[in-house]
Write a protein that holds these residues in place. Structure first.
Motif, PDB file in Angstrom:
ATOM      1  N   LEU A  54      38.285  69.162  10.885  1.00  0.00           N
ATOM      2  CA  LEU A  54      36.957  69.289  10.277  1.00  0.00           C
ATOM      3  C   LEU A  54      36.194  67.980  10.346  1.00  0.00           C
ATOM      4  CD1 LEU A  54      37.929  71.162   6.983  1.00  0.00           C
ATOM      5  CD2 LEU A  54      37.477  72.159   9.237  1.00  0.00           C
ATOM      6  N   TYR A  55      34.937  68.072  10.695  1.00  0.00           N
ATOM      7  CA  TYR A  55      34.018  66.936  10.643  1.00  0.00           C
ATOM      8  C   TYR A  55      32.946  67.295   9.623  1.00  0.00           C
ATOM      9  CZ  TYR A  55      36.341  65.465  14.945  1.00  0.00           C
ATOM     10  OH  TYR A  55      37.277  65.081  15.876  1.00  0.00           O
ATOM     11  N   ILE A  56      33.024  66.650   8.474  1.00  0.00           N
ATOM     12  CA  ILE A  56      32.194  67.013   7.332  1.00  0.00           C
ATOM     13  C   ILE A  56      31.146  65.937   7.079  1.00  0.00           C
ATOM     14  CG2 ILE A  56      32.203  67.545   4.864  1.00  0.00           C
ATOM     15  CD1 ILE A  56      35.142  68.388   5.182  1.00  0.00           C
ATOM     16  N   PRO A  57      29.850  66.254   7.174  1.00  0.00           N
ATOM     17  CA  PRO A  57      28.807  65.261   6.896  1.00  0.00           C
ATOM     18  C   PRO A  57      28.826  64.855   5.432  1.00  0.00           C
ATOM     19  CG  PRO A  57      27.840  67.433   7.143  1.00  0.00           C
ATOM     20  CD  PRO A  57      29.283  67.571   7.535  1.00  0.00           C
ATOM     21  N   GLN A  58      28.275  63.670   5.146  1.00  0.00           N
ATOM     22  CA  GLN A  58      28.342  63.146   3.785  1.00  0.00           C
ATOM     23  C   GLN A  58      27.713  64.089   2.766  1.00  0.00           C
ATOM     24  OE1 GLN A  58      25.713  61.974   1.766  1.00  0.00           O
ATOM     25  NE2 GLN A  58      24.012  62.241   3.197  1.00  0.00           N
ATOM     26  N   SER A  59      26.690  64.848   3.160  1.00  0.00           N
ATOM     27  CA  SER A  59      26.015  65.762   2.239  1.00  0.00           C
ATOM     28  C   SER A  59      26.932  66.882   1.763  1.00  0.00           C
ATOM     29  CB  SER A  59      24.775  66.365   2.907  1.00  0.00           C
ATOM     30  OG  SER A  59      25.137  67.074   4.083  1.00  0.00           O
ATOM     31  N   MET A  60      28.008  67.149   2.517  1.00  0.00           N
ATOM     32  CA  MET A  60      28.966  68.189   2.151  1.00  0.00           C
ATOM     33  C   MET A  60      30.311  67.580   1.752  1.00  0.00           C
ATOM     34  SD  MET A  60      28.026  71.006   5.087  1.00  0.00           S
ATOM     35  CE  MET A  60      29.142  72.259   4.439  1.00  0.00           C
TER      36      MET A  60
ATOM     37  N   ASN B 280      27.063  57.013  10.554  1.00  0.00           N
ATOM     38  CA  ASN B 280      27.688  58.298  10.257  1.00  0.00           C
ATOM     39  C   ASN B 280      26.786  59.468  10.630  1.00  0.00           C
ATOM     40  OD1 ASN B 280      30.434  58.321   8.464  1.00  0.00           O
ATOM     41  ND2 ASN B 280      29.341  56.379   8.258  1.00  0.00           N
ATOM     42  N   GLU B 281      25.499  59.326  10.407  1.00  0.00           N
ATOM     43  CA  GLU B 281      24.572  60.390  10.787  1.00  0.00           C
ATOM     44  C   GLU B 281      24.528  60.556  12.307  1.00  0.00           C
ATOM     45  OE1 GLU B 281      20.904  59.302   8.945  1.00  0.00           O
ATOM     46  OE2 GLU B 281      21.447  60.164   6.994  1.00  0.00           O
TER      47      GLU B 281
ATOM     48  N   ILE C 264      36.567  56.005  -0.544  1.00  0.00           N
ATOM     49  CA  ILE C 264      35.637  56.616   0.398  1.00  0.00           C
ATOM     50  C   ILE C 264      34.241  56.088   0.095  1.00  0.00           C
ATOM     51  CG2 ILE C 264      34.654  58.768   1.295  1.00  0.00           C
ATOM     52  CD1 ILE C 264      37.161  60.199   0.307  1.00  0.00           C
ATOM     53  N   PRO C 265      33.696  55.220   0.945  1.00  0.00           N
ATOM     54  CA  PRO C 265      32.359  54.661   0.706  1.00  0.00           C
ATOM     55  C   PRO C 265      31.292  55.745   0.738  1.00  0.00           C
ATOM     56  CG  PRO C 265      33.546  53.442   2.414  1.00  0.00           C
ATOM     57  CD  PRO C 265      34.306  54.706   2.172  1.00  0.00           C
ATOM     58  N   GLY C 266      30.152  55.471   0.121  1.00  0.00           N
ATOM     59  CA  GLY C 266      29.037  56.398   0.173  1.00  0.00           C
ATOM     60  C   GLY C 266      28.566  56.614   1.605  1.00  0.00           C
ATOM     61  N   ASN C 267      27.957  57.775   1.840  1.00  0.00           N
ATOM     62  CA  ASN C 267      27.395  58.133   3.156  1.00  0.00           C
ATOM     63  C   ASN C 267      28.450  58.262   4.245  1.00  0.00           C
ATOM     64  OD1 ASN C 267      24.570  58.053   2.290  1.00  0.00           O
ATOM     65  ND2 ASN C 267      24.894  55.845   2.117  1.00  0.00           N
TER      66      ASN C 267
ATOM     67  N   SER D 207      19.357  76.756   9.202  1.00  0.00           N
ATOM     68  CA  SER D 207      18.968  75.355   9.099  1.00  0.00           C
ATOM     69  C   SER D 207      19.215  74.648  10.425  1.00  0.00           C
ATOM     70  CB  SER D 207      19.769  74.666   7.993  1.00  0.00           C
ATOM     71  OG  SER D 207      19.573  73.267   8.034  1.00  0.00           O
ATOM     72  N   LEU D 208      18.305  73.771  10.809  1.00  0.00           N
ATOM     73  CA  LEU D 208      18.469  73.002  12.035  1.00  0.00           C
ATOM     74  C   LEU D 208      18.960  71.587  11.746  1.00  0.00           C
ATOM     75  CD1 LEU D 208      15.256  74.097  13.984  1.00  0.00           C
ATOM     76  CD2 LEU D 208      17.581  74.975  14.216  1.00  0.00           C
ATOM     77  N   ASP D 209      19.218  71.296  10.480  1.00  0.00           N
ATOM     78  CA  ASP D 209      19.692  69.972  10.092  1.00  0.00           C
ATOM     79  C   ASP D 209      21.202  69.905  10.303  1.00  0.00           C
ATOM     80  OD1 ASP D 209      20.390  67.586   8.912  1.00  0.00           O
ATOM     81  OD2 ASP D 209      19.075  67.831   7.186  1.00  0.00           O
ATOM     82  N   ASN D 210      21.652  69.000  11.163  1.00  0.00           N
ATOM     83  CA  ASN D 210      23.081  68.883  11.449  1.00  0.00           C
ATOM     84  C   ASN D 210      23.907  68.564  10.210  1.00  0.00           C
ATOM     85  OD1 ASN D 210      22.764  69.412  14.189  1.00  0.00           O
ATOM     86  ND2 ASN D 210      22.439  67.260  14.703  1.00  0.00           N
ATOM     87  N   GLN D 211      23.266  68.003   9.181  1.00  0.00           N
ATOM     88  CA  GLN D 211      23.975  67.627   7.967  1.00  0.00           C
ATOM     89  C   GLN D 211      24.309  68.841   7.088  1.00  0.00           C
ATOM     90  OE1 GLN D 211      24.905  64.336   7.255  1.00  0.00           O
ATOM     91  NE2 GLN D 211      24.213  63.958   9.337  1.00  0.00           N
TER      92      GLN D 211
END
Length: 206
Positions: free
Chosen positions: A166-172, A37-38, A184-187, A73-77
């Motif tokens: 929308l493509y939403i990273p797990q952190s959001m 996913n990352e 919805i599994p983790g991560n 922020s430069l973190d894609n997440q």
């Protein structure tokens, strides 16, 4: 009468097929689901950042509303990547305290078992970009500030009539634990087709 019976049969048939399609949790727990996913978000970020704009087919790169506007922020997440499917004619965006009326379909990233992505929630069936030909559509009302960060971040930039993917990273989204319902599994990266149909302001206090 025949038409009514046909519609009821269609709805019943769809409900049965949807219930019979269960998430294969083993698939998401194997093969390093978090890393996959990352990597998916990282590769998507390259495309989105290179094709930013406000026209159909272009992308919005939206920093989490939790981060200060002067913090880069430069973190894609820390970003939602939104592909524009339709540009609406609305002129204002919802506020954090507003409610919104939306149509949506949410899925996970493609896998071997679900090559188009496992659908975990939706309130319409058909083509979100072709409202007249949608088979079933039941708009849902949400308060912007009560949703996952990815939705709250995106909705505050949308206008009535906009349709974004929308493509939403797990952190959001639902983080490392996943959703409480277990579908919805983790991560998990969340992929939503989201159509903003109306904005409702809070009722004034007397």
């Amino acid at each position: 009468m025949k038409k009514i019976l046909w519609i009821l049969a269609f709805v019943a048939g769809f409900a049965f097929s949807a219930c019979s399609e269960q998430t294969d949790i083993n698939e998401f727990e194997s093969g390093n689901w978090k890393a996959r996913n990352e990597a998916y978000i990282d590769s998507l970020a390259l495309v989105a950042r290179a094709n930013q704009g406000s026209a159909v087919g272009q992308w919005k790169v939206l920093q989490s509303f939790h981060l200060s506007s002067n913090l880069s922020s430069l973190d894609n997440q820390d970003y939602v990547y939104a592909k524009i499917l339709k540009v609406g004619d609305g002129e204002i965006s919802p506020l954090f305290t507003d409610s919104v009326v939306v149509n949506y379909c949410g899925k996970l990233i493609p896998t071997k078992t679900y090559p188009k992505g496992y659908i975990f929630d939706q309130n319409f069936y058909g083509d979100i970009e072709d409202e007249e030909n949608q088979k079933i559509m039941v708009p849902t009302t949400f308060c912007v500030g009560t949703l996952v960060d990815g939705w709250t971040t995106s909705l505050q930039k949308m206008h009535v009539g906009d349709i974004w993917r929308l493509y939403i990273p797990q952190s959001m989204g639902y983080g490392e634990k996943g959703s409480s319902q277990g579908n919805i599994p983790g991560n998990s990266t969340l992929v939503f087709d989201l159509y903003l149909t109306n904005i409702k302001k809070p009722a004034s206090k007397k």
